[in-house]
Design a protein around this motif. Structure first.
Motif, PDB file in Angstrom:
ATOM      1  N   ASP A 106       0.857  -1.188   0.000  1.00  0.00           N
ATOM      2  CA  ASP A 106       0.000   0.000   0.000  1.00  0.00           C
ATOM      3  C   ASP A 106       0.891   1.234   0.000  1.00  0.00           C
ATOM      4  O   ASP A 106       1.367   1.677   1.035  1.00  0.00           O
ATOM      5  N   ARG A 107       1.116   1.813  -1.169  1.00  0.00           N
ATOM      6  CA  ARG A 107       2.038   2.936  -1.251  1.00  0.00           C
ATOM      7  C   ARG A 107       1.484   4.204  -0.602  1.00  0.00           C
ATOM      8  O   ARG A 107       2.234   5.149  -0.377  1.00  0.00           O
ATOM      9  N   CYS A 108       0.187   4.225  -0.331  1.00  0.00           N
ATOM     10  CA  CYS A 108      -0.406   5.392   0.342  1.00  0.00           C
ATOM     11  C   CYS A 108      -0.673   5.114   1.817  1.00  0.00           C
ATOM     12  O   CYS A 108      -1.388   5.871   2.475  1.00  0.00           O
ATOM     13  N   GLY A 109      -0.149   4.005   2.335  1.00  0.00           N
ATOM     14  CA  GLY A 109      -0.388   3.661   3.729  1.00  0.00           C
ATOM     15  C   GLY A 109       0.460   4.476   4.685  1.00  0.00           C
ATOM     16  O   GLY A 109       1.380   5.192   4.292  1.00  0.00           O
ATOM     17  N   ARG A 110       0.155   4.353   5.959  1.00  0.00           N
ATOM     18  CA  ARG A 110       0.860   5.105   6.996  1.00  0.00           C
ATOM     19  C   ARG A 110       2.306   4.639   7.125  1.00  0.00           C
ATOM     20  O   ARG A 110       2.582   3.443   7.211  1.00  0.00           O
ATOM     21  N   GLU A 151       7.040  24.965   2.616  1.00  0.00           N
ATOM     22  CA  GLU A 151       6.613  23.582   2.785  1.00  0.00           C
ATOM     23  C   GLU A 151       6.147  23.404   4.225  1.00  0.00           C
ATOM     24  O   GLU A 151       6.882  23.706   5.161  1.00  0.00           O
ATOM     25  N   LEU A 152       4.933  22.921   4.382  1.00  0.00           N
ATOM     26  CA  LEU A 152       4.350  22.640   5.696  1.00  0.00           C
ATOM     27  C   LEU A 152       3.842  21.208   5.663  1.00  0.00           C
ATOM     28  O   LEU A 152       3.103  20.830   4.744  1.00  0.00           O
ATOM     29  N   ALA A 153       4.245  20.391   6.638  1.00  0.00           N
ATOM     30  CA  ALA A 153       3.886  18.976   6.632  1.00  0.00           C
ATOM     31  C   ALA A 153       3.511  18.504   8.025  1.00  0.00           C
ATOM     32  O   ALA A 153       4.213  18.800   8.998  1.00  0.00           O
ATOM     33  N   LEU A 154       2.403  17.776   8.105  1.00  0.00           N
ATOM     34  CA  LEU A 154       1.967  17.104   9.331  1.00  0.00           C
ATOM     35  C   LEU A 154       1.957  15.607   9.046  1.00  0.00           C
ATOM     36  O   LEU A 154       1.469  15.169   8.004  1.00  0.00           O
ATOM     37  N   THR A 155       2.484  14.825   9.967  1.00  0.00           N
ATOM     38  CA  THR A 155       2.509  13.379   9.787  1.00  0.00           C
ATOM     39  C   THR A 155       2.028  12.680  11.048  1.00  0.00           C
ATOM     40  O   THR A 155       2.043  13.239  12.141  1.00  0.00           O
ATOM     41  N   CYS A 198      -1.743  10.934  -3.651  1.00  0.00           N
ATOM     42  CA  CYS A 198      -1.407   9.906  -2.663  1.00  0.00           C
ATOM     43  C   CYS A 198      -0.375  10.416  -1.668  1.00  0.00           C
ATOM     44  O   CYS A 198       0.720  10.819  -2.037  1.00  0.00           O
ATOM     45  N   GLN A 199      -0.749  10.412  -0.395  1.00  0.00           N
ATOM     46  CA  GLN A 199       0.180  10.679   0.691  1.00  0.00           C
ATOM     47  C   GLN A 199      -0.063   9.620   1.761  1.00  0.00           C
ATOM     48  O   GLN A 199      -1.146   9.051   1.853  1.00  0.00           O
ATOM     49  N   PRO A 200       0.948   9.340   2.592  1.00  0.00           N
ATOM     50  CA  PRO A 200       0.747   8.332   3.636  1.00  0.00           C
ATOM     51  C   PRO A 200      -0.460   8.656   4.515  1.00  0.00           C
ATOM     52  O   PRO A 200      -0.728   9.818   4.810  1.00  0.00           O
ATOM     53  N   GLU A 201      -1.181   7.636   4.905  1.00  0.00           N
ATOM     54  CA  GLU A 201      -2.327   7.813   5.793  1.00  0.00           C
ATOM     55  C   GLU A 201      -1.906   8.604   7.023  1.00  0.00           C
ATOM     56  O   GLU A 201      -0.844   8.383   7.597  1.00  0.00           O
ATOM     57  N   GLY A 202      -2.749   9.570   7.438  1.00  0.00           N
ATOM     58  CA  GLY A 202      -2.440  10.395   8.595  1.00  0.00           C
ATOM     59  C   GLY A 202      -1.516  11.552   8.289  1.00  0.00           C
ATOM     60  O   GLY A 202      -1.003  12.183   9.209  1.00  0.00           O
TER      61      GLY A 202
END
Length: 301
Positions: A114-118, A194-198, A231-235
């Motif tokens: 799952d390439r878009c998984g967490r 660039e602003l990123a939340l993970t 597609c970005q990782p879940e969360g």
């Protein structure tokens, strides 16, 4: 497979903290030795000037995992993770070793296939006996675990195995970072916003953001980056703004600047402040770390 000089090396995975691995203890049971893809198989770099494989051991077997991407000696080779990584089954832990000194490692867990998984990242630390033990991270499930190694003075490698973790491990905490201003040879500059939340509890349905940059004299510039689709990782959620628009922040004066970041996730507002360059994340310049109030929604069991 792509080859290039080390000076032109591109990033393969997000920067991870690395800690030293040491020798694997002997006598790990019956061995099922598997090597990664070779020169005639899709996904793997060839063996010219390639680093030695990473050794793993687990209940039921051992494996030698060839790197699918690396920079080593004077060669860089970019491959891709195998579609079907070596499967270790469902052991309680996986033990890792590397035959060369001066290398440190971390692990990235992502749902298998799952390439878009967490994505969940963890530091690897050797134990008192010199063995590095990888234990489950996050909720129990089937993961592709990528071991990322870095060599003192330059060099890196990436290799992957698949693991059905039998139990849940530590859950990741949300993290946030922002990049606006940069130091370009002593001159204030910007390469864009660039602003990123993970590692949020879930990917928000709606997500807006503004960043106010303030200098010591009270001058301000407000920037409104755009949420990135696809597609970005879940969360995870991220926003970008091009360098032309972001360059307005370089009209401010002084050498210390305050960022006030406001994100609205599914209708709930979260606010964070940080100082640039004081709060720059080591080895991830020019990004600064952000802590929000109220806290970002976290994953729970």
């Amino acid at each position: 497979m792509t080859r290039r000089p080390p000076a032109l090396r591109r990033a393969i995975l997000p920067l991870l903290p690395f800690l030293t691995l040491a020798a694997l203890a002997a006598g790990c049971g019956s061995a099922t030795v598997v090597r990664g893809t070779g020169p005639d198989e899709a996904g793997g770099p060839d063996r010219f000037d390639a680093p030695p494989p990473v050794e793993i051991a687990y209940d039921g077997g051992t494996a030698s995992l060839d790197p699918w991407t690396y920079c080593y000696v004077n060669v860089c080779a970019d491959g891709a993770p195998p579609e079907e990584p070596h499967f270790v089954g469902s052991p309680a832990e996986v033990r890792v070793s590397y035959p060369l000194e001066g290398w440190t490692f971390s692990a990235d867990f992502s749902p298998a296939g799952d390439r878009c998984g967490r994505h969940q990242q963890v530091e690897l630390r050797p134990g008192p006996d010199g063995v590095t033990v990888v234990r489950p991270v996050g909720l129990a499930g089937r993961y592709d675990v990528t071991l990322a190694g870095a060599q003192e003075g330059g060099g890196d490698l990436y290799t992957t195995f698949r693991w059905e973790t039998p139990t849940s491990g530590e859950l990741p905490e949300p993290t946030a970072r922002a990049a606006v201003l940069a130091d370009h040879d002593g001159t204030l500059d910007s390469y864009g916003v660039e602003l990123a939340l993970t590692n949020l509890a879930a990917t928000p349905g709606t997500a807006d953001a503004t960043i106010e940059v303030r200098d010591a004299s009270g001058g301000t510039v407000t920037l409104v980056p755009r949420r990135q689709p696809g597609c970005q990782p879940e969360g995870s959620v991220s926003w970008l703004l091009g360098d032309r628009a972001a360059h307005e922040a370089t009209t401010l004066t002084g050498d210390t600047f305050t960022y006030r970041v406001v994100v609205t996730l599914d209708g709930t507002e979260h606010v964070a402040t940080a100082t640039w360059p004081d709060d720059v994340i080591p080895d991830n310049e020019p990004s600064v770390a952000l802590e929000f109030a109220p806290p970002l929604p976290a994953l729970s069991r």
